[in-house]
Write an enzyme that holds these catalytic residues in place. Structure first.
Site, PDB file in Angstrom:
ATOM      1  N   ASP A 227       0.785  -1.244   0.000  1.00 21.61           N
ATOM      2  CA  ASP A 227       0.000   0.000   0.000  1.00 21.61           C
ATOM      3  C   ASP A 227       0.815   1.291   0.000  1.00 21.61           C
ATOM      4  OD1 ASP A 227      -1.726  -2.097   0.477  1.00 21.61           O
ATOM      5  OD2 ASP A 227      -2.741  -1.153   2.161  1.00 21.61           O
TER       6      ASP A 227
ATOM      7  N   GLU B  98       1.526  -8.899  11.733  1.00 25.54           N
ATOM      8  CA  GLU B  98       1.296  -8.547  10.321  1.00 25.54           C
ATOM      9  C   GLU B  98       2.650  -8.401   9.616  1.00 25.54           C
ATOM     10  OE1 GLU B  98      -0.965  -4.942   9.880  1.00 25.54           O
ATOM     11  OE2 GLU B  98      -1.270  -5.261   7.721  1.00 25.54           O
TER      12      GLU B  98
HETATM   13  C1  DGY Z   1      -6.115  -1.495   3.979  1.00 26.14           C
HETATM   14  O1  DGY Z   1      -7.286  -1.139   4.147  1.00 26.14           O
HETATM   15  O2  DGY Z   1      -5.163  -1.096   4.659  1.00 26.14           O
HETATM   16  C2  DGY Z   1      -5.858  -2.521   2.977  1.00 26.14           C
HETATM   17  O3  DGY Z   1      -4.509  -2.814   2.870  1.00 26.14           O
HETATM   18  C3  DGY Z   1      -6.438  -2.226   1.635  1.00 26.14           C
HETATM   19  O4  DGY Z   1      -6.287  -3.356   0.874  1.00 26.14           O
END
Ligand code: DGY
Length: 422
Positions: free
Chosen positions: A162, A392
């Protein structure tokens, strides 16, 4: 101790199983995510192959008629997550997001098929072949421009990485002035220092609103949208998945479509050169709007080996990057080069180690004969989980967990790859 860790990993998968599909973690990500589920299937396969198949089948229930497979499947409205189904306004049989994610599915299905002789499981996996092919066709009609040959992402979320610094420069073209007011939900579940910034989020939402405004016209978004970046991670994963789709097609004797898949393979092999930055001597992402390379060495750059990509010279340059980066990190593979000014060891994709990327990089290195590097990554991954839990992601400096905890794909990778019993 190893048994305890194995049991904990299974417990996490069971707790995050919401009835045939698994959420990445409760709270922060309360729906089914595309590539998360495929890694999770590998974890389930270590103790329940039928449940592994089901994880893939439930993802493909959300496939659109044009072959697109969404990055999130929404089976209900959950106030814990933003942006939910009412914001995306997408989907056919089920409510979904309007963007996709790295297509690891063909690789996973091919692996599971070759690892079992159970005919009922093989039949279920074989039934997925037309769906996988349809998704790959969709990539080539909506995400792999002919003159580029590499896979383009139209939203940073589509890459799965992201807030990688690779997106910072292309994202300056996104106009955020008209976005609707919104409240982030992720910050109720995770420390803001471990998450994307407000500026990142404004851009994410502007892109969702833009896509929704086109009625999720994927071709239009991919040719006219404000964010169109050839992604090194997506391309290497798609290239690898195409090789696996071809192998699966041969195994299942789908001779009629093999030439088509071979064509996709050739196209992506050309695309790899589009991503080679000859100044920085690395594979990296490249903005298709202005042709600029990011010039950054990220963990996704090392997926060249997993993809079977790169000539001798390119591979030698990548090994020099590997030697420098692995010597400077306590735990490999940092998502961003620790020598880069954007490196932040705790912030999401700006430095932390992600076990699923480690799995793919390590697998690629082993396949290319770089066993020592492959072993280092596997050992580091096991240590991180044993010492710090099923997070994570992890700091490459201290090993501390970052983001959410009790994470499904981290648990799955322990069971399938880096745990003592794997
Ligand atoms: C989030 O909402 O952080 C996700 O990674 C989007 O896929």
């Amino acid at each position: 101790m190893p048994d305890e860790v194995d049991n904990k990993a299974k417990e996490i998968l069971r707790a995050n199983d919401k009835g045939g599909f698994t959420v990445p973690t409760g709270g922060l990500y309360p729906y089914q995510w595309n590539w998360d589920s495929m890694f999770v299937a590998l974890g389930f396969a270590t103790f329940d192959r039928s449940r592994a198949c089901q994880e893939i089948e439930t993802l493909f229930e959300a496939q659109w008629s044009d072959g697109f497979v969404p990055h999130i499947v929404f089976r209900r409205e959950d106030p814990d997550y933003f942006p939910g189904p009412s914001v995306w306004q997408a989907g056919e049989t089920l409510k979904t997001s309007g963007i996709t994610q790295p297509p690891v599915a063909a690789t996973v299905v091919n692996k599971l098929w070759s690892e079992t002789e159970d005919e009922s499981i093989r039949e279920r996996l074989a039934a997925l072949f037309p769906k996988l092919l349809a998704w790959h066709r969709w990539f080539h009609s909506c995400r792999v421009p002919e003159d580029v040959g590499a896979a383009v992402v139209i939203h940073p979320w589509e890459s799965g990485r992201d807030n990688s610094p690779e997106w910072d420069s292309p994202a300056t073209a996104i106009d955020v002035s008209g976005i609707e007011p919104y409240t982030r939900r992720d910050l109720q579940h995770a420390d803001p220092h471990m998450r994307p910034t407000k500026q990142d989020y404004d851009r994410y939402i502007a892109l969702v609103e833009y896509g929704r405004g086109t009625g999720w016209d994927q071709k239009k978004i991919a040719t006219e949208g404000p964010f169109r970046v050839a992604d090194v991670g997506m391309t290497m994963i798609l290239l690898r998945a195409t090789r696996d789709l071809l192998e699966l097609g041969r195994r299942l004797e789908h001779d009629d479509v093999l030439p088509e898949i071979e064509g996709y393979l050739r196209q992506l092999e050309t695309g790899v050169d589009y991503l080679w930055d000859n100044d920085r001597k690395t594979f990296c992402s490249r903005d298709t709007v202005n042709g600029r390379h990011s010039g950054m060495v990220t963990s996704a750059s090392f997926l060249y080996a997993y993809a079977g990509a790169g000539n001798k010279e390119q591979r030698e340059h990548m090994m020099k990057h590997w030697e420098r980066i692995s010597a400077s990190a306590e735990y490999t593979v940092p998502s961003q080069d620790p020598g880069d000014e954007n490196f932040d060891h705790m912030r999401y994709w700006k430095g932390p180690v992600w076990i699923v990327v480690n799995y793919m990089v390590s697998r690629g290195f082993a396949e290319q004969g770089m066993q020592e590097a492959a072993d280092r990554i596997r050992t580091d991954s096991g240590r991180l989980i044993e010492q710090h839990g099923f997070n994570e992601a992890f700091s490459p400096k201290t090993g501390a967990g970052t983001g959410g905890s009790d994470f499904s794909w981290t648990a799955a990778m322990w069971l399938a790859w880096c745990g003592d019993g794997a």
